[in-house]
Design a protein around this motif. Structure first.
Motif, PDB file in Angstrom:
ATOM      1  N   THR A 124       0.890  -0.931   0.135  1.00 17.84           N
ATOM      2  CA  THR A 124       0.070  -0.310  -0.064  1.00 17.84           C
ATOM      3  C   THR A 124       1.061   1.631   0.264  1.00 17.84           C
ATOM      4  OG1 THR A 124      -0.318   0.150   2.100  1.00 17.84           O
ATOM      5  CG2 THR A 124      -2.434  -1.385   0.717  1.00 17.84           C
ATOM      6  N   HIS A 125       1.830   0.944   1.009  1.00 15.82           N
ATOM      7  CA  HIS A 125       2.414   2.278   0.684  1.00 15.82           C
ATOM      8  C   HIS A 125       4.146   1.682   1.328  1.00 15.82           C
ATOM      9  CE1 HIS A 125       1.043   2.458   4.516  1.00 15.82           C
ATOM     10  NE2 HIS A 125       1.342   3.173   5.315  1.00 15.82           N
ATOM     11  N   PHE A 126       5.019   2.856   1.812  1.00 15.48           N
ATOM     12  CA  PHE A 126       6.420   2.273   2.349  1.00 15.48           C
ATOM     13  C   PHE A 126       6.643   2.564   3.231  1.00 15.48           C
ATOM     14  CE2 PHE A 126       8.763   2.321  -2.402  1.00 15.48           C
ATOM     15  CZ  PHE A 126       7.564   1.268  -2.829  1.00 15.48           C
ATOM     16  N   ALA A 172       7.493   2.148   6.927  1.00 17.92           N
ATOM     17  CA  ALA A 172       8.467   0.804   7.732  1.00 17.92           C
ATOM     18  C   ALA A 172       7.654  -0.320   8.406  1.00 17.92           C
ATOM     19  CB  ALA A 172       9.800   1.353   8.827  1.00 17.92           C
ATOM     20  N   ASP A 173       6.578   0.235   9.136  1.00 13.67           N
ATOM     21  CA  ASP A 173       5.535  -0.919   9.716  1.00 13.67           C
ATOM     22  C   ASP A 173       4.646  -1.684   8.369  1.00 13.67           C
ATOM     23  OD1 ASP A 173       4.030   1.987   8.730  1.00 13.67           O
ATOM     24  OD2 ASP A 173       2.125   1.082  10.343  1.00 13.67           O
ATOM     25  N   HIS A 174       4.973  -0.964   7.360  1.00 14.47           N
ATOM     26  CA  HIS A 174       4.500  -1.786   6.283  1.00 14.47           C
ATOM     27  C   HIS A 174       5.331  -2.967   5.360  1.00 14.47           C
ATOM     28  CE1 HIS A 174      -0.029  -0.301   7.086  1.00 14.47           C
ATOM     29  NE2 HIS A 174       0.761   1.303   7.430  1.00 14.47           N
ATOM     30  N   ILE A 175       6.735  -2.164   4.990  1.00 16.31           N
ATOM     31  CA  ILE A 175       7.706  -2.908   4.339  1.00 16.31           C
ATOM     32  C   ILE A 175       8.853  -3.716   5.052  1.00 16.31           C
ATOM     33  CG2 ILE A 175       7.245  -1.216   2.113  1.00 16.31           C
ATOM     34  CD1 ILE A 175       9.862  -0.274   3.095  1.00 16.31           C
ATOM     35  N   GLY A 189      -5.315  -0.337   3.806  1.00 16.96           N
ATOM     36  CA  GLY A 189      -3.862   0.007   3.909  1.00 16.96           C
ATOM     37  C   GLY A 189      -4.055   1.882   4.677  1.00 16.96           C
ATOM     38  N   ASP A 190      -3.582   2.101   4.877  1.00 23.58           N
ATOM     39  CA  ASP A 190      -3.884   3.355   5.689  1.00 23.58           C
ATOM     40  C   ASP A 190      -4.524   5.086   5.804  1.00 23.58           C
ATOM     41  OD1 ASP A 190      -1.941   2.337   7.456  1.00 23.58           O
ATOM     42  OD2 ASP A 190      -0.659   3.973   7.494  1.00 23.58           O
ATOM     43  N   VAL A 191      -5.780   4.493   5.478  1.00 26.58           N
ATOM     44  CA  VAL A 191      -6.022   5.588   3.993  1.00 26.58           C
ATOM     45  C   VAL A 191      -6.864   6.466   5.841  1.00 26.58           C
ATOM     46  CG1 VAL A 191      -8.418   5.723   3.766  1.00 26.58           C
ATOM     47  CG2 VAL A 191      -7.165   4.350   2.508  1.00 26.58           C
ATOM     48  N   GLY A 251      -8.440  -3.115   7.723  1.00 26.59           N
ATOM     49  CA  GLY A 251      -7.661  -1.903   8.280  1.00 26.59           C
ATOM     50  C   GLY A 251      -6.592  -2.061   8.462  1.00 26.59           C
ATOM     51  N   TYR A 252      -5.641  -1.693   7.782  1.00 19.50           N
ATOM     52  CA  TYR A 252      -4.332  -2.590   8.726  1.00 19.50           C
ATOM     53  C   TYR A 252      -3.675  -1.959  10.058  1.00 19.50           C
ATOM     54  CZ  TYR A 252       0.653  -3.103   8.660  1.00 19.50           C
ATOM     55  OH  TYR A 252       1.468  -4.056   8.586  1.00 19.50           O
ATOM     56  N   HIS A 253      -4.404  -0.900  10.701  1.00 19.12           N
ATOM     57  CA  HIS A 253      -4.132  -0.685  12.103  1.00 19.12           C
ATOM     58  C   HIS A 253      -5.127  -0.244  12.783  1.00 19.12           C
ATOM     59  CE1 HIS A 253      -0.099   1.006  11.002  1.00 19.12           C
ATOM     60  NE2 HIS A 253      -0.736   1.690  10.417  1.00 19.12           N
ATOM     61  N   PHE A 254      -7.056  -1.599  12.343  1.00 21.21           N
ATOM     62  CA  PHE A 254      -7.825  -1.760  13.603  1.00 21.21           C
ATOM     63  C   PHE A 254      -7.157  -2.478  14.115  1.00 21.21           C
ATOM     64  CE2 PHE A 254     -11.506  -0.191   9.279  1.00 21.21           C
ATOM     65  CZ  PHE A 254     -10.738   1.013   8.984  1.00 21.21           C
TER      66      PHE A 254
HETATM   67 ZN   LIG Z   1       1.107   2.256   8.693  1.00 18.00          ZN
END
Ligand SMILES: [Zn+2]
Length: 331
Positions: free
Chosen positions: A150-152, A154-157, A256-258, A302-305
């Motif tokens: 979704t994006h770069f 650090a917590d995602h890659i 992702g982090d919308v 949601g990644y942070h849900f």
């Molecule tokens: Zn995030």
């Protein structure tokens, strides 16, 4: 019939009146309070499945990061008292905020697709549970054919590699949004970045290094594979991208982090969180996406849900509310 003496049930009434069992319980409590804090007890394996048409989606939890003092500086455009009220309204602590990380696996006809990678155990002791939770879910890194990002941040890659920079997914092609790649891999932008962001640029280069020959860059609205459609959702980062997953009439929006934790950022879509790189654009994106998924009744991931990190979103008089997905023993 004996009437219970209320005073006899309360430790405050003194040990003389206390039943032996209560006395023992009170002593144990005192001992526990003075003992050093025990390590966190393990939770049940953090994976959750649901069916999307004929496909199976498996959400796998990585743990969480803890941010101290979320009332101070976490939301750029809200008063501490407002943030504190939102936390209390959601029965969350006000001294710290746990931000969970959950990745998504999609069993598609072409192979096993992973969306974002988690922390790789490199962003603190409270995260790094993906390998164990994958094993519990019967998923192996070698099976992953495609990783879609979704994006770069650090917590995602970070989970692309181990701490030594070795690829953790030996057979995976990496699909990245073109705009995200263009931003983070631009040496000019990296060299002009403020000190606090230098690590993020270096980290992105390190994570992709062992995958160089198998990175596929996609347009913001590309079809990644049948049933996986990119949805441009810039703002959180310059190339932030969500993905609409579908099979037949079934759909799920991988956000992702919308938005970050829904208790704060979904309830208050106008709040500008410290992580949003272009906060005004992130807000506009958030409102557009949530208006759409609420109107179309599309399930959201949601990644942070809070785990299991998915559910439906309803529009309220102000903001939106997450209705978490139920758990079922059968998938
Ligand atoms: Zn995030």
């Amino acid at each position: 019939m004996t009437r219970l003496d209320r005073r006899g049930l309360l430790p405050a009434a003194g040990a003389m009146l206390m039943a032996p069992a209560l006395l023992r319980a009170a002593q144990a409590q005192t001992a526990a309070a003075s003992a050093p804090m025990a390590a966190a007890s393990p939770q049940a394996p953090g994976f959750y499945r649901f069916r999307l048409g004929g496909r199976v989606v498996t959400l796998v939890n990585d743990g969480q990061g803890r941010r101290p003092k979320p009332t101070e500086g976490f939301v750029r455009n809200a008063e501490p008292a407002a943030v504190e009220k939102a936390l209390r309204d959601a029965f969350l602590p006000v001294e710290h905020l746990d931000i969970p990380y959950t990745v998504t696996f999609l069993q598609a006809p072409g192979g096993l697709v992973l969306f974002d990678t988690g922390t790789g155990g490199q962003l603190g002791a409270t995260a790094g549970n993906i390998p164990a939770n994958m094993r519990a879910a019967g998923l192996a890194p070698e099976q992953v054919t495609t990783i879609v990002l979704t994006h770069f941040h650090a917590d995602h890659i970070s989970g692309l590699t181990d701490a030594e920079g070795k690829a953790l997914f030996p057979n995976a092609e990496i699909v990245v949004p073109e705009a995200e790649w263009a931003y983070w891999m631009d040496d000019g932008i990296a060299s002009r970045a403020p000190e606090a962001m230098r690590g993020a640029f270096a980290g992105a280069r390190r994570r992709f290094a062992p995958y160089q020959s198998r990175v596929r860059r996609i347009a913001a609205d590309a079809e990644v594979a049948p049933g996986i459609k990119a949805v441009p959702t810039q703002g959180h980062t310059p190339g932030h991208t969500s993905y609409l997953l579908s099979d037949g009439a079934d759909q799920a929006m991988l956000l992702g982090d919308v938005t970050n934790r829904p208790e704060l950022n979904l309830a208050n879509p106008g709040w500008h969180l410290v992580f949003d790189m272009d906060a005004a654009m992130a807000e506009a994106t958030r409102r557009r996406v949530f208006d759409q998924v609420a109107a179309d009744r599309i399930r959201c991931i949601g990644y942070h849900f809070p785990f299991p990190a998915n559910g439906h979103v309803v529009k309220e008089a102000q903001g939106y509310r997450l209705i978490p997905a139920p758990w079922s023993s059968a998938v």
